[in-house]
Design an enzyme around this catalytic site. Structure first.
Site, PDB file in Angstrom:
ATOM      1  N   CYS A 305      -6.724 -12.986  -0.935  1.00  0.00           N
ATOM      2  CA  CYS A 305      -5.947 -13.264  -2.318  1.00  0.00           C
ATOM      3  C   CYS A 305      -7.188 -12.581  -3.602  1.00  0.00           C
ATOM      4  CB  CYS A 305      -5.561 -14.468  -2.657  1.00  0.00           C
ATOM      5  SG  CYS A 305      -7.043 -15.538  -2.679  1.00  0.00           S
ATOM      6  N   HIS A 353      -6.512 -19.927  -4.557  1.00  0.00           N
ATOM      7  CA  HIS A 353      -5.582 -18.920  -4.259  1.00  0.00           C
ATOM      8  C   HIS A 353      -5.312 -18.192  -5.732  1.00  0.00           C
ATOM      9  CE1 HIS A 353      -2.812 -16.424  -2.361  1.00  0.00           C
ATOM     10  NE2 HIS A 353      -1.959 -16.725  -3.145  1.00  0.00           N
ATOM     11  N   HIS A 365       0.672 -10.861  -4.224  1.00  0.00           N
ATOM     12  CA  HIS A 365      -0.223 -11.543  -3.829  1.00  0.00           C
ATOM     13  C   HIS A 365      -0.385 -11.312  -2.346  1.00  0.00           C
ATOM     14  CE1 HIS A 365       1.672 -15.609  -2.487  1.00  0.00           C
ATOM     15  NE2 HIS A 365       2.569 -14.565  -2.109  1.00  0.00           N
TER      16      HIS A 365
END
Length: 393
Positions: A305, A353, A365
């Site tokens: 990420c 994240h 993402h």
């Protein structure tokens, strides 16, 4: 580790947010739905209930994400220390060469003394000289050699001391590098263990259980899309209200009008500059859609990420730190309703994240192991999973 870098999250109470593999995503965030159709207690044969599997996989994937960011931080630290050690070793090599040169100069001075008879007493040197003039010539030469020898000795001692210090510094840096490499191996093993355990649990699900999870996942995606559309409406209404307010408050006086125009122009220029950079970052991110999530990866064939957000903004000429812990401090925090395309959206209290906002409640993402870079609602794991929004440039 995360606590050292944490920014204040949006002010609201939340339950822990979860991210999981494609098939199990809904199960990992929909305990309430599952509890209506499955018994929460373990079955008679000792097999854990679907809720227990959900909770365990939930914990494993969250722990794996946290471990991944720790791995990224350890890897970055190791890279920096390796460069530092290499520089120190190069410096030691250069100093050692100068030390050898100083030693050679000392040897030359000593040989010159021997050849000119500098070690003999002055009286003996005078008597053995071919003539008085020869004696005085030799004495003058020896004075010069003695000055050279003194300089050579001073240089040698100075270089020897400096070289010893640099060697000690290099040895200490190597020891620190060994510790960082050990931390790196530990973080890597932790990620692999968590992911392996999660895959093992998911592999035990029956076809019927997998079908139930898939249905719940579909319901969750529909809810996430509904929330994204709601946010898009809120943002559009807020933008319209701001435009109306700006038009209504424009002054008529020439001085006030000039000041307001200047301020508006400056703000517009800043917004335009950010939009231009954000457009480049988003274009890069869109080009990565379909590439696999791989923990610790920074491209070009796969990403985790924070590796994706770092690479996207790098394409726009903006340098972001490697980890989510540091990226959250690399810009200005804004409210969710003020989020603009290009902003970074962070998730969970441990900041494990991050995604790249594209507008209308959506983001690009790298979601999780077993998944691919994709567009998705920022509510993919519920509203409670959203931590904060940061504008990086």
């Amino acid at each position: 580790m995360a606590s050292q870098h944490r920014k204040p999250r949006f002010s609201r109470t939340r339950a822990a947010g979860i991210r999981t593999p494609t098939l199990a995503t809904a199960a990992l965030t929909s305990v309430a739905l599952l509890s209506q159709s499955a018994n929460a207690a373990p079955s008679d044969d000792g097999k854990p209930s679907l809720e227990e599997v959900e909770k365990k996989v939930d914990d494993l994937y969250r722990q794996a994400e946290t471990a991944t960011e720790k791995y990224n931080a350890a890897k970055e630290k190791t890279t920096r220390q390796r460069k530092q050690v290499d520089g120190l070793l190069d410096d030691v090599a250069r100093r050692t060469q100068r030390l050898n040169e100083a030693r050679e100069e000392l040897g030359s001075a000593a040989a010159a003394q021997y050849r000119t008879g500098a070690s003999a007493p002055d009286t003996a040197t005078f008597l053995l000289a071919d003539s008085p003039q020869d004696y005085f010539d030799r004495t003058q030469l020896m004075n010069r050699l003695t000055d050279r020898q003194k300089d050579a000795v001073d240089d040698y001692v100075t270089e020897q001391s400096a070289t010893m210090r640099k060697r000690q510094e290099a040895a200490e840096s190597l020891a620190t590098l060994d510790d960082s490499q050990s931390d790196l191996k530990t973080a890597k093993a932790a990620v692999q263990k968590k992911l392996g355990d999660a895959r093992e649990l998911l592999s035990r699900l029956t076809a019927q259980e997998k079908a139930r999870l898939a249905e719940i996942e579909k319901q969750q995606q529909e809810e996430a899309a509904r929330k994204a559309a709601e946010l898009a409406r809120q943002q559009a209404a807020q933008a319209a209200q701001q435009d109306t307010g700006t038009s209504a408050s424009e002054p008529t006086g020439s001085a006030s009008s000039s000041s307001s125009s200047s301020s508006s122009s400056s703000s517009s220029s800043s917004d335009s500059a950010y939009a231009t950079k954000a457009e480049k970052a988003l274009a890069f991110a869109r080009a990565q859609i379909g590439k696999p999530y791989v923990w610790g990866a920074t491209g070009p064939d796969s990403y985790d990420c924070s590796g994706l957000t770092q690479a996207a903004w790098k394409a726009a000429g903006v340098s972001l730190p490697r980890t989510t812990y540091d990226q959250v401090n690399a810009g200005t925090t804004v409210s969710l309703t003020d989020a603009l395309p290009g902003d970074l959206v962070f998730f969970y209290d441990d900041l494990s994240h991050v995604g790249l906002y594209i507008g209308n409640g959506m983001m690009i993402h790298a979601p999780k192991p077993g998944a691919y870079v994709r567009e998705e609602s920022i509510y993919y794991d519920g509203e409670s999973g959203i931590h904060s929004v940061v504008r990086p440039a």
